[in-house]
Design an enzyme around this catalytic site. Structure first.
Site, mmCIF file in Angstrom:
data_model
loop_
_atom_site.group_PDB
_atom_site.id
_atom_site.type_symbol
_atom_site.label_atom_id
_atom_site.label_comp_id
_atom_site.label_asym_id
_atom_site.label_seq_id
_atom_site.Cartn_x
_atom_site.Cartn_y
_atom_site.Cartn_z
ATOM 1 N N ARG A 1 -2.715 -2.057 -3.246
ATOM 2 C CA ARG A 1 -2.434 -0.924 -2.369
ATOM 3 C C ARG A 1 -3.749 -0.379 -1.812
ATOM 4 O O ARG A 1 -4.777 -0.386 -2.503
ATOM 5 C CB ARG A 1 -1.729 0.200 -3.139
ATOM 6 C CG ARG A 1 -0.264 -0.075 -3.431
ATOM 7 C CD ARG A 1 0.608 -0.114 -2.175
ATOM 8 N NE ARG A 1 2.009 -0.331 -2.477
ATOM 9 C CZ ARG A 1 2.637 -1.509 -2.397
ATOM 10 N NH1 ARG A 1 1.980 -2.593 -2.017
ATOM 11 N NH2 ARG A 1 3.921 -1.601 -2.676
ATOM 12 N N HIS B 1 -1.248 -6.470 5.553
ATOM 13 C CA HIS B 1 -0.256 -6.303 4.471
ATOM 14 C C HIS B 1 0.766 -7.454 4.514
ATOM 15 O O HIS B 1 1.966 -7.226 4.662
ATOM 16 C CB HIS B 1 0.450 -4.940 4.576
ATOM 17 C CG HIS B 1 1.060 -4.520 3.263
ATOM 18 N ND1 HIS B 1 1.119 -3.219 2.843
ATOM 19 C CD2 HIS B 1 1.643 -5.253 2.274
ATOM 20 C CE1 HIS B 1 1.711 -3.150 1.657
ATOM 21 N NE2 HIS B 1 2.042 -4.382 1.296
#
Ligand code: NAP
Ligand code: GLV
Length: 309
Positions: free
Chosen positions: A224, A272
């Site tokens: 993250r 991502h």
């Protein structure tokens, strides 16, 4: 009883198709067309609008459409006592390992340097780093970390890991807990972050962590964006202490156009995409969990809300 899908609109159609393929009779609602809120007992969500969950008073399960659940737990109004389930999917684990292997090899086979030379039409041979001489340290020995570690070992890398509790994985030296972090970091030429985002792990990739790594270490963050203190990474790269970084996740996504990472010669950016959820492969486990909840069974892959993962 009904299932509610709360996901970015662009992705909704594929979810509806694959969930209905599992059960054509499914009473599936798509947010914001929820119908009466009291009929919703199972919510599937990815980055839902914060504050919305509390409207559903008969919820029996909240299911993440990803491996991570931080996007759910950041909602201060998650109804207390409702189990939160995460995904566990073999093809996503495989995809993440492929990503980590690619990123490690990109660095050790010097593709990062060749990419820079290419932009200057420079022909400059450079020896690769041999896997036997490269120590890869993996933060997080869960579903993703262990698989990546095992595959890196098959390529000949020296792999170790760090987790919250002690792990015994054959052939994988590992450390556990904050007291062992320094020792683990001191032997990681490549540091891979595959931790869940929690109060304890937020900002863990910071200047103190970087300072403990061997000079020339390389960072891979596929967990993250909030794990990384971005300014500390830039400082450590610009001082020469770190040799480069491969980043899949960012504090703000999409990464803003003006962000300094875009132009940094030693940062590789992926949007991502390390391991994307495929509605087709995960629909069966989501519908199975729905059936379990309907029959009064506990859902599978429930996270511990206190731990945050
Ligand atoms: P997991 O199975 O829950 O494993 C988490 C690991 O992290 C465990 O080994 C755990 O230790 C360790 N850990 C947690 N808190 C820690 C702490 N404070 N200190 C040290 N170790 C700690 O998680 P996973 O399925 O491998 O997924 C990890 C994360 O990857 C997800 O949460 C998600 O954010 C991210 N992800 C990213 C992508 C992408 O496309 N970029 C895709 C999927 C997932 P214990 O074993 O001792 O509990
Ligand atoms: C992706 O980031 C996931 O958590 O599955």
């Amino acid at each position: 009883m009904a299932m509610l899908l709360m996901t970015p609109k662009s992705k909704g159609d594929a979810w509806v198709k694959h969930l209905r393929a599992q059960d054509p009779g499914l009473d599936l609602r798509v947010w914001p067309e929820t119908g009466p809120a009291d009929e919703i007992e199972f919510i599937l969500c990815w980055k839902h609008p914060l504050g919305e969950l509390k409207k559903f008073r008969n919820l029996k399960c909240i299911a993440s459409l990803g491996f991570g659940v931080d996007h759910i737990l950041r909602d201060p109004d998650v109804p207390p006592g409702v189990p939160i389930a995460r995904l566990v999917d073999a093809s996503m684990i495989h995809a993440m390992s492929e990503y980590i292997l690619t990123a490690v090899l990109y660095h050790t086979r010097r593709f990062d340097l060749f990419q820079q030379d290419t932009s200057q039409r420079k022909w400059q041979a450079c020896r690769p780093l041999h896997p036997q001489n490269v120590r890869v340290g993996i933060m997080g020995l869960g579903h993703l970390g262990v698989d990546a570690a095992q595959k890196l070992r098959l390529l000949g890398f020296q792999v170790s890991g760090w987790s919250r509790t002690v792990k015994h994985v054959e052939g994988l030296p590992s450390w556990a807990g904050p007291d062992a972090l320094e020792e683990f970091l001191a032997q990681a030429d490549v540091l891979v972050c595959l931790l869940p985002l929690t109060r304890e792990t937020q900002g863990i990739l910071d200047r103190r962590t970087f300072a403990r790594l061997p000079a020339g270490a390389y960072i891979i963050n596929a967990a993250r964006g909030e794990h990384l203190v971005e300014e500390d990474l830039l400082t450590a790269l610009d001082s020469g202490h770190l040799s480069g970084a491969c980043l899949d996740v960012f504090r703000e996504e999409p990464l803003p156009e003006s962000h300094p990472f875009w132009d940094h010669p030693r940062i590789t950016i992926t949007p991502h995409s390390a391991s994307l959820t495929d509605p087709k492969t995960v629909a069966p486990q989501l519908v199975e969990n729905y059936r379990r909840v309907r029959s009064g069974l506990a859902p599978l892959h429930v996270i511990d809300i206190q731990k945050g993962y």
